[in-house]
Design an enzyme around this catalytic site. Structure first.
Site, short mmCIF file in Angstrom:
data_model
loop_
_atom_site.label_atom_id
_atom_site.label_comp_id
_atom_site.label_asym_id
_atom_site.label_seq_id
_atom_site.Cartn_x
_atom_site.Cartn_y
_atom_site.Cartn_z
N ASN A 157 -0.72 1.68 -2.84
CA ASN A 157 -1.60 0.52 -3.09
C ASN A 157 -2.91 1.08 -3.63
O ASN A 157 -3.71 1.61 -2.88
CB ASN A 157 -1.81 -0.25 -1.77
CG ASN A 157 -2.84 -1.36 -1.91
OD1 ASN A 157 -3.25 -1.70 -3.03
ND2 ASN A 157 -3.27 -1.92 -0.79
N LYS A 161 -5.38 -0.45 -4.67
CA LYS A 161 -6.52 -1.33 -4.40
C LYS A 161 -7.35 -1.47 -5.70
O LYS A 161 -6.78 -1.38 -6.79
CB LYS A 161 -7.33 -0.81 -3.22
CG LYS A 161 -6.44 -0.59 -1.98
CD LYS A 161 -7.19 -0.34 -0.70
CE LYS A 161 -6.19 -0.14 0.43
NZ LYS A 161 -6.82 0.04 1.73
N HIS A 204 -2.26 -8.61 3.07
CA HIS A 204 -3.03 -7.39 3.36
C HIS A 204 -4.30 -7.78 4.13
O HIS A 204 -4.92 -8.79 3.83
CB HIS A 204 -3.39 -6.65 2.07
CG HIS A 204 -3.87 -5.26 2.32
ND1 HIS A 204 -5.13 -5.00 2.80
CD2 HIS A 204 -3.25 -4.06 2.22
CE1 HIS A 204 -5.27 -3.68 2.97
NE2 HIS A 204 -4.13 -3.09 2.61
N GLU A 236 -7.22 -6.75 3.99
CA GLU A 236 -8.42 -6.92 3.16
C GLU A 236 -8.45 -8.32 2.54
O GLU A 236 -9.51 -8.92 2.38
CB GLU A 236 -8.47 -5.82 2.08
CG GLU A 236 -8.82 -4.47 2.71
CD GLU A 236 -8.31 -3.25 1.97
OE1 GLU A 236 -7.92 -3.35 0.79
OE2 GLU A 236 -8.29 -2.17 2.60
N GLU A 250 0.04 -2.30 9.30
CA GLU A 250 -1.18 -1.56 8.96
C GLU A 250 -2.27 -1.90 9.97
O GLU A 250 -2.98 -2.91 9.80
CB GLU A 250 -1.66 -1.95 7.56
CG GLU A 250 -0.69 -1.59 6.46
CD GLU A 250 -1.43 -1.45 5.12
OE1 GLU A 250 -1.29 -0.38 4.51
OE2 GLU A 250 -2.14 -2.39 4.72
N GLY A 276 -8.28 3.42 5.79
CA GLY A 276 -9.44 4.03 5.14
C GLY A 276 -10.39 4.74 6.09
O GLY A 276 -11.50 5.09 5.71
N SER A 313 -4.26 5.42 6.60
CA SER A 313 -4.58 6.85 6.54
C SER A 313 -3.35 7.75 6.52
O SER A 313 -3.35 8.84 7.09
CB SER A 313 -5.52 7.24 7.70
OG SER A 313 -6.76 6.55 7.58
P1 13P Z 1 -5.50 4.02 3.41
O1 13P Z 1 -4.22 4.77 3.18
O2 13P Z 1 -6.58 4.36 2.44
O3 13P Z 1 -5.94 4.08 4.84
O4 13P Z 1 -5.16 2.47 3.13
C1 13P Z 1 -4.06 1.88 3.74
C2 13P Z 1 -3.82 0.57 3.11
O5 13P Z 1 -4.56 -0.38 3.33
C3 13P Z 1 -2.67 0.44 2.20
O6 13P Z 1 -2.41 -0.88 1.89
#
Ligand code: 13P
Length: 253
Positions: free
Chosen positions: A9, A11, A98, A100, A170, A176, A215
């Protein structure tokens, strides 16, 4: 036997030249065929066409990060991209729910369920993301939180729809932050997710791919993938580095 699935992803990251470099690196580092796993990348929508051209005839599949929730192929929905448009560009997967998007764009369970439906209506596989906050984790009621997120979608789309879907766990506190859930912590939740599905349909529960995200990096991927109910990963930051991401994919394979 469930195959592993690794999805990058991206982002809101990338540029034309940066994406080209990243993909060229991946194409070099990934094997020319995969037998035990599937690899996909989800670039920002604007780059989907260029990515599609560059990964043609490779092992890398294409996905999208978002989809319009309305049940129309086109219409007056400024800024949205429909399922039909994503299908036209050979997107196979699309992320829905997600954390976010739930948090920054206030997407409710009902919106998430609609996005899930629109994806399937065009033959895309929705990757339903669920996760608990740190507060919910520490409060101890996180399985109830995750169950509610799943149940909202199961109730809206029906259990059979999960024959053609992926679930990604997640934990928000691991996204992150560099703070991965331990393989055991993740496995416990993945087993609970599978149990929830088996209460509805044992065959669906058995074949459902449940990915872990938060992560994930080359250094912890193999340990996570060794867990019985972890069927791959949804990777953020580490999917932006060819060496890291290919090492995660190779661990899954
Ligand atoms: P990270 O791998 O940067 O922690 O992000 C995970 C994520 O949100 C994937 O959709």
């Amino acid at each position: 036997m469930r195959q592993n699935l690794v999805i990058g992803n991206w982002k809101m990251h990338g540029s034309r030249s940066g994406n080209e470099q990243l993909l060229a690196g991946l194409l070099e580092l990934l094997p020319s065929s995969l037998s035990n796993s599937v690899v996909a990348v989800c670039p920002p929508a604007l780059y989907i066409d260029a990515v599609k051209a560059q990964i043609a005839d490779s092992v890398i599949q294409l996905g999208a990060q978002n989809i319009c929730a309305e049940s129309v192929d086109q219409g007056a929905y400024t800024g949205e991209v429909s399922a039909k448009m994503l299908a036209e560009f050979d997107c196979k997967y699309v992320l829905v729910g997600h954390s976010e998007r739930r948090e920054y764009y206030v997407e409710s369970d009902a919106v998430v369920a609609n996005k899930f439906k629109q994806a399937q209506a065009q033959g895309l596989t929705p990757v339903l993301c669920i996760g608990e906050s740190l507060e919910q984790r520490e409060g101890g009621d996180y399985i109830a939180v995750l169950t509610a997120q799943l149940k909202a979608v199961i109730d809206a789309v029906g259990i059979a729809a999960f024959n053609y879907a992926v679930v990604a766990y997640e934990p928000i506190w691991a996204i992150g932050t560099g703070k991965t859930a331990s393989a055991e912590q993740a496995q416990d939740v993945h087993a609970a997710i599978r149990d929830l599905f088996s209460e509805h349909d044992a065959a669906i529960a058995e074949q459902l791919q449940v990915l872990y995200g938060g992560s994930v990096k080359a250094a912890n991927a193999a340990e996570l993938f060794a867990m019985e109910d972890i069927d791959g990963a949804l990777v953020g930051g580490a999917s932006l580095k060819a060496e890291e991401f290919s090492a995660i994919c190779n661990a899954a394979e």
